[in-house]
Scaffold this motif. Structure first.
Motif, PDB file in Angstrom:
ATOM      1  N   LEU A  45       0.310  -4.860   6.128  1.00 26.25           N
ATOM      2  CA  LEU A  45       1.478  -4.145   5.585  1.00 26.25           C
ATOM      3  C   LEU A  45       2.521  -3.950   6.674  1.00 26.25           C
ATOM      4  O   LEU A  45       2.170  -3.585   7.796  1.00 26.25           O
ATOM      5  N   ALA A  46       3.772  -4.171   6.338  1.00 26.60           N
ATOM      6  CA  ALA A  46       4.863  -3.853   7.264  1.00 26.60           C
ATOM      7  C   ALA A  46       5.782  -2.878   6.546  1.00 26.60           C
ATOM      8  O   ALA A  46       6.384  -3.199   5.514  1.00 26.60           O
ATOM      9  N   VAL A  47       5.854  -1.649   7.070  1.00 23.81           N
ATOM     10  CA  VAL A  47       6.656  -0.591   6.439  1.00 23.81           C
ATOM     11  C   VAL A  47       8.103  -0.722   6.930  1.00 23.81           C
ATOM     12  O   VAL A  47       8.323  -0.786   8.137  1.00 23.81           O
ATOM     13  N   PRO A  48       9.077  -0.758   6.016  1.00 27.10           N
ATOM     14  CA  PRO A  48      10.472  -0.848   6.459  1.00 27.10           C
ATOM     15  C   PRO A  48      10.899   0.399   7.231  1.00 27.10           C
ATOM     16  O   PRO A  48      10.346   1.478   7.019  1.00 27.10           O
ATOM     17  N   GLU A  49      11.873   0.228   8.102  1.00 26.35           N
ATOM     18  CA  GLU A  49      12.417   1.358   8.880  1.00 26.35           C
ATOM     19  C   GLU A  49      13.143   2.344   7.969  1.00 26.35           C
ATOM     20  O   GLU A  49      12.974   3.549   8.075  1.00 26.35           O
ATOM     21  N   GLY A  50      13.971   1.792   7.074  1.00 29.10           N
ATOM     22  CA  GLY A  50      14.842   2.639   6.260  1.00 29.10           C
ATOM     23  C   GLY A  50      14.311   2.865   4.856  1.00 29.10           C
ATOM     24  O   GLY A  50      13.105   2.834   4.606  1.00 29.10           O
ATOM     25  N   GLU A  51      15.230   3.089   3.918  1.00 24.99           N
ATOM     26  CA  GLU A  51      14.899   3.312   2.507  1.00 24.99           C
ATOM     27  C   GLU A  51      14.183   2.079   1.960  1.00 24.99           C
ATOM     28  O   GLU A  51      14.580   0.941   2.215  1.00 24.99           O
ATOM     29  N   MET A  52      13.115   2.300   1.196  1.00 28.48           N
ATOM     30  CA  MET A  52      12.306   1.186   0.694  1.00 28.48           C
ATOM     31  C   MET A  52      12.581   0.955  -0.796  1.00 28.48           C
ATOM     32  O   MET A  52      12.733   1.900  -1.554  1.00 28.48           O
ATOM     33  N   LYS A  53      12.619  -0.336  -1.193  1.00 32.75           N
ATOM     34  CA  LYS A  53      12.881  -0.650  -2.604  1.00 32.75           C
ATOM     35  C   LYS A  53      11.615  -0.945  -3.407  1.00 32.75           C
ATOM     36  O   LYS A  53      11.663  -1.002  -4.629  1.00 32.75           O
ATOM     37  N   GLY A  54      10.522  -1.242  -2.695  1.00 36.26           N
ATOM     38  CA  GLY A  54       9.289  -1.614  -3.388  1.00 36.26           C
ATOM     39  C   GLY A  54       8.436  -2.487  -2.488  1.00 36.26           C
ATOM     40  O   GLY A  54       8.614  -2.494  -1.267  1.00 36.26           O
ATOM     41  N   PHE A  55       7.517  -3.231  -3.119  1.00 36.09           N
ATOM     42  CA  PHE A  55       6.614  -4.099  -2.358  1.00 36.09           C
ATOM     43  C   PHE A  55       6.951  -5.566  -2.601  1.00 36.09           C
ATOM     44  O   PHE A  55       7.320  -5.948  -3.705  1.00 36.09           O
ATOM     45  N   ARG A  56       6.799  -6.352  -1.564  1.00 38.02           N
ATOM     46  CA  ARG A  56       6.854  -7.813  -1.688  1.00 38.02           C
ATOM     47  C   ARG A  56       5.500  -8.328  -1.211  1.00 38.02           C
ATOM     48  O   ARG A  56       5.156  -8.168  -0.038  1.00 38.02           O
ATOM     49  N   ILE A  57       4.769  -8.906  -2.152  1.00 35.45           N
ATOM     50  CA  ILE A  57       3.366  -9.244  -1.882  1.00 35.45           C
ATOM     51  C   ILE A  57       3.153 -10.749  -1.993  1.00 35.45           C
ATOM     52  O   ILE A  57       3.640 -11.382  -2.940  1.00 35.45           O
ATOM     53  N   ASP A  65       6.493   8.034  -7.151  1.00 36.22           N
ATOM     54  CA  ASP A  65       7.158   7.111  -6.223  1.00 36.22           C
ATOM     55  C   ASP A  65       6.469   5.743  -6.227  1.00 36.22           C
ATOM     56  O   ASP A  65       7.115   4.706  -6.234  1.00 36.22           O
ATOM     57  N   TYR A  66       5.126   5.785  -6.212  1.00 39.59           N
ATOM     58  CA  TYR A  66       4.359   4.532  -6.231  1.00 39.59           C
ATOM     59  C   TYR A  66       4.738   3.686  -7.458  1.00 39.59           C
ATOM     60  O   TYR A  66       5.017   2.495  -7.345  1.00 39.59           O
ATOM     61  N   LEU A  67       4.762   4.334  -8.613  1.00 43.29           N
ATOM     62  CA  LEU A  67       5.070   3.603  -9.850  1.00 43.29           C
ATOM     63  C   LEU A  67       6.515   3.100  -9.850  1.00 43.29           C
ATOM     64  O   LEU A  67       6.811   2.014 -10.335  1.00 43.29           O
ATOM     65  N   THR A 100     -10.211  -2.594  -6.924  1.00 45.83           N
ATOM     66  CA  THR A 100      -9.113  -1.657  -6.661  1.00 45.83           C
ATOM     67  C   THR A 100      -8.562  -1.811  -5.241  1.00 45.83           C
ATOM     68  O   THR A 100      -7.766  -0.986  -4.809  1.00 45.83           O
ATOM     69  N   PHE A 101      -8.970  -2.839  -4.507  1.00 48.61           N
ATOM     70  CA  PHE A 101      -8.589  -2.924  -3.092  1.00 48.61           C
ATOM     71  C   PHE A 101      -7.074  -2.846  -2.889  1.00 48.61           C
ATOM     72  O   PHE A 101      -6.562  -1.991  -2.169  1.00 48.61           O
ATOM     73  N   LEU A 102      -6.344  -3.748  -3.554  1.00 42.23           N
ATOM     74  CA  LEU A 102      -4.888  -3.754  -3.375  1.00 42.23           C
ATOM     75  C   LEU A 102      -4.279  -2.435  -3.868  1.00 42.23           C
ATOM     76  O   LEU A 102      -3.436  -1.833  -3.200  1.00 42.23           O
ATOM     77  N   TYR A 103      -4.749  -1.982  -5.029  1.00 37.90           N
ATOM     78  CA  TYR A 103      -4.275  -0.714  -5.595  1.00 37.90           C
ATOM     79  C   TYR A 103      -4.519   0.434  -4.608  1.00 37.90           C
ATOM     80  O   TYR A 103      -3.611   1.214  -4.299  1.00 37.90           O
ATOM     81  N   ASP A 104      -5.741   0.530  -4.120  1.00 37.79           N
ATOM     82  CA  ASP A 104      -6.098   1.619  -3.194  1.00 37.79           C
ATOM     83  C   ASP A 104      -5.189   1.606  -1.967  1.00 37.79           C
ATOM     84  O   ASP A 104      -4.690   2.652  -1.546  1.00 37.79           O
ATOM     85  N   VAL A 105      -4.984   0.424  -1.412  1.00 37.17           N
ATOM     86  CA  VAL A 105      -4.186   0.323  -0.179  1.00 37.17           C
ATOM     87  C   VAL A 105      -2.735   0.728  -0.449  1.00 37.17           C
ATOM     88  O   VAL A 105      -2.148   1.507   0.314  1.00 37.17           O
ATOM     89  N   LEU A 106      -2.157   0.241  -1.538  1.00 38.75           N
ATOM     90  CA  LEU A 106      -0.751   0.558  -1.826  1.00 38.75           C
ATOM     91  C   LEU A 106      -0.569   2.045  -2.130  1.00 38.75           C
ATOM     92  O   LEU A 106       0.378   2.675  -1.663  1.00 38.75           O
ATOM     93  N   VAL A 107      -1.498   2.610  -2.908  1.00 37.53           N
ATOM     94  CA  VAL A 107      -1.394   4.035  -3.245  1.00 37.53           C
ATOM     95  C   VAL A 107      -1.554   4.889  -1.987  1.00 37.53           C
ATOM     96  O   VAL A 107      -0.780   5.818  -1.743  1.00 37.53           O
ATOM     97  N   ARG A 108      -2.531   4.524  -1.161  1.00 36.59           N
ATOM     98  CA  ARG A 108      -2.790   5.331   0.049  1.00 36.59           C
ATOM     99  C   ARG A 108      -1.641   5.251   1.044  1.00 36.59           C
ATOM    100  O   ARG A 108      -1.271   6.251   1.651  1.00 36.59           O
ATOM    101  N   VAL A 109      -1.097   4.063   1.220  1.00 38.30           N
ATOM    102  CA  VAL A 109      -0.027   3.921   2.212  1.00 38.30           C
ATOM    103  C   VAL A 109       1.221   4.663   1.721  1.00 38.30           C
ATOM    104  O   VAL A 109       1.922   5.304   2.507  1.00 38.30           O
ATOM    105  N   ASN A 110       1.459   4.612   0.420  1.00 35.14           N
ATOM    106  CA  ASN A 110       2.598   5.328  -0.144  1.00 35.14           C
ATOM    107  C   ASN A 110       2.428   6.837   0.031  1.00 35.14           C
ATOM    108  O   ASN A 110       3.361   7.551   0.406  1.00 35.14           O
ATOM    109  N   ARG A 111       1.199   7.304  -0.198  1.00 33.56           N
ATOM    110  CA  ARG A 111       0.907   8.735  -0.047  1.00 33.56           C
ATOM    111  C   ARG A 111       1.041   9.150   1.430  1.00 33.56           C
ATOM    112  O   ARG A 111       1.599  10.193   1.741  1.00 33.56           O
ATOM    113  N   ALA A 112       0.542   8.308   2.324  1.00 36.62           N
ATOM    114  CA  ALA A 112       0.622   8.622   3.760  1.00 36.62           C
ATOM    115  C   ALA A 112       2.073   8.655   4.241  1.00 36.62           C
ATOM    116  O   ALA A 112       2.385   9.294   5.239  1.00 36.62           O
ATOM    117  N   LEU A 113       2.948   7.966   3.514  1.00 41.00           N
ATOM    118  CA  LEU A 113       4.377   7.983   3.867  1.00 41.00           C
ATOM    119  C   LEU A 113       5.094   9.189   3.248  1.00 41.00           C
ATOM    120  O   LEU A 113       6.301   9.343   3.383  1.00 41.00           O
TER     121      LEU A 113
END
Ligand code: CO
Length: 422
Positions: free
Chosen positions: A64-76, A291-293, A272-285
């Motif tokens: 995962l690479a988290v953008p510096e600024g405002e995020m629009k979503g995921f590109r997978i 927001d996740y949805l 749930t691997f991808l789901y778990d990772v995306l939800v957790r990283v979003n929550r950690a941010l």
């Protein structure tokens, strides 16, 4: 340029005899580029602009690479780490006439059997050992010509060239050695891993073809090696991911295990691997589920798994109109019954990326009277629902232990991945 890339691809695959090795090689590349491992057992701390990766079962990986600024979503971009092979059963040794030692194996995935015969094979995978009272996983690769599945002489099977039905319990067991090899197989594995055989409490070991990769053809237009499906896409995804700017969207390089057996494991696309990772990283941010949805609704996934090129000896097997060829670009796969998740919208989004990258793309659909294969895109989409396209690189001899692709196509996918992760 593309020839250098093809050589790098060969090196990547030669270092990756199994899914465990492929994940280890990608981990090393990511760490070199400053990515930090997040353990699923830890509480995650994630920063804007941060670079991370997560593994599950040592055989699936998400970077995962988290953008510096405002995020629009995921590109997978999602591909798979596993390939059809033979898996070592428990207590694998079988003696024959007190003269030979052969090994008891079972099929993993749907391989073409015939090319596994009469060629040097070796064994690789992972072992779990007890070290100072703790269970530790270690990679292992015996890395020498160790096994062979010898054919039966034509004199004893005159019908062999008329089409032969292989019996997995009889025809496909590899020869390990003469009777002196008795009780040494697990010792050989232990030695290669630098441990004692009696300390091995568990193993996941697979056969692999020893033949090196080759760039060949009248004008060196082809590349052949095992496991191109799907390590060619995993490699291209990683290269494009590392090269991309990843500014507006969170870049997600996702390589999942067990696609060849239906993805229904804890680390597969149906998990749930991808789901778990995306939800957790979003929550950690600091984001919540809303927001996740929201992010998901603005996201895009490229499911990258190799595609069938028109075969020179079986041109009639391809669709009459949509006919991919080697070296003619990335293949967008379509299926009315949604075996592939491509639809008009996602196809347009992907073609747009190809245009931006100035890379050619082509089209695959099955003949309407051929069922065809499936892949991970639609399976993953039931867990993480987002706009998604199924694509792949054109290849011949899919699921042979020695597959063939075009020398140019890897570079094409890297360039499009770079645009996806822009
Ligand atoms: Co595949």
């Amino acid at each position: 340029m593309y020839k250098e890339t093809a050589k790098e691809l060969i090196q990547f695959i030669e270092k990756s005899p199994t899914c465990f090795h492929a994940v280890a090689v990608m981990k090393e590349e990511l760490e070199k580029a400053g990515y930090v491992e997040l353990k699923e057992t830890d509480k995650w701390t994630v920063q804007k602009g941060g670079k991370y990766f997560v593994t599950r079962n040592d055989s699936s990986l998400i970077a995962l690479a988290v953008p510096e600024g405002e995020m629009k979503g995921f590109r997978i971009m999602a591909s798979h780490s596993d390939s059809p092979s033979f898996k070592m059963k428990e207590n694998p040794e079988m003696t024959v006439d007190n003269k030979y030692v052969k090994l008891n194996v079972e099929r993993y995935g749907g391989m073409i059997c015939a090319p596994w015969f009469d060629r040097p094979l070796s064994v690789a995978g992972r072992i779990i050992v007890k070290e100072n009272g703790k269970l530790v996983t270690k990679l292992v690769d015996v890395d020498r010509d160790l096994l062979m599945i010898p054919n039966l002489a034509i004199h004893m099977n005159r019908e062999v060239n008329d089409g032969y039905k292989y019996n997995a319990q009889k025809d496909l067991l590899p020869l390990f050695g003469d009777i002196a090899a008795k009780d040494t197989f697990m010792k050989t594995v232990a030695e290669a891993a630098g441990v004692k055989a009696e300390d091995i409490l568990g193993h996941d070991l697979f056969l692999y073809n020893r033949e090196k990769g080759s760039i060949w053809g009248a004008n060196e237009e082809y590349v052949s090696i095992g496991r191109l499906d799907d390590l060619q896409c995993a490699f291209s995804s990683l290269k494009g991911f590392l090269a991309g700017e990843k500014q507006e969207y969170m870049g997600v390089h996702c390589v999942l295990d067990n696609e060849e057996v239906g993805s229904g494991t804890k680390q597969g696309a149906a998990s749930t691997f991808l789901y778990d990772v995306l939800v957790r990283v979003n929550r950690a941010l600091g984001g919540d589920y809303e927001d996740y949805l929201r992010y998901l609704a603005g996201s895009f996934m490229v499911s990258a798994d190799n595609a069938h090129a028109v075969h020179p000896n079986y041109t009639e097997k391809a669709d009459p109109v949509n006919r991919p060829y080697l070296n003619e670009g990335i293949v967008i796969k379509y299926s009315a019954n949604q075996k592939y998740c491509t639809d008009g919208v996602s196809a347009a989004m992907f073609k747009d990326l190809c245009q931006q990258a100035e890379v050619p793309c082509q089209t695959f659909t099955n003949r309407s009277d051929i069922l065809g294969g499936s892949t991970l895109g639609n399976i993953s989409n039931t867990k993480v629902a987002l706009n998604a396209v199924d694509i792949g690189l054109p290849q011949l001899a899919m699921h042979s232990p020695y597959e063939t692709v075009g020398v140019k196509d890897t570079e094409y996918l890297i360039q499009v991945a770079e645009k996806l992760f822009a």
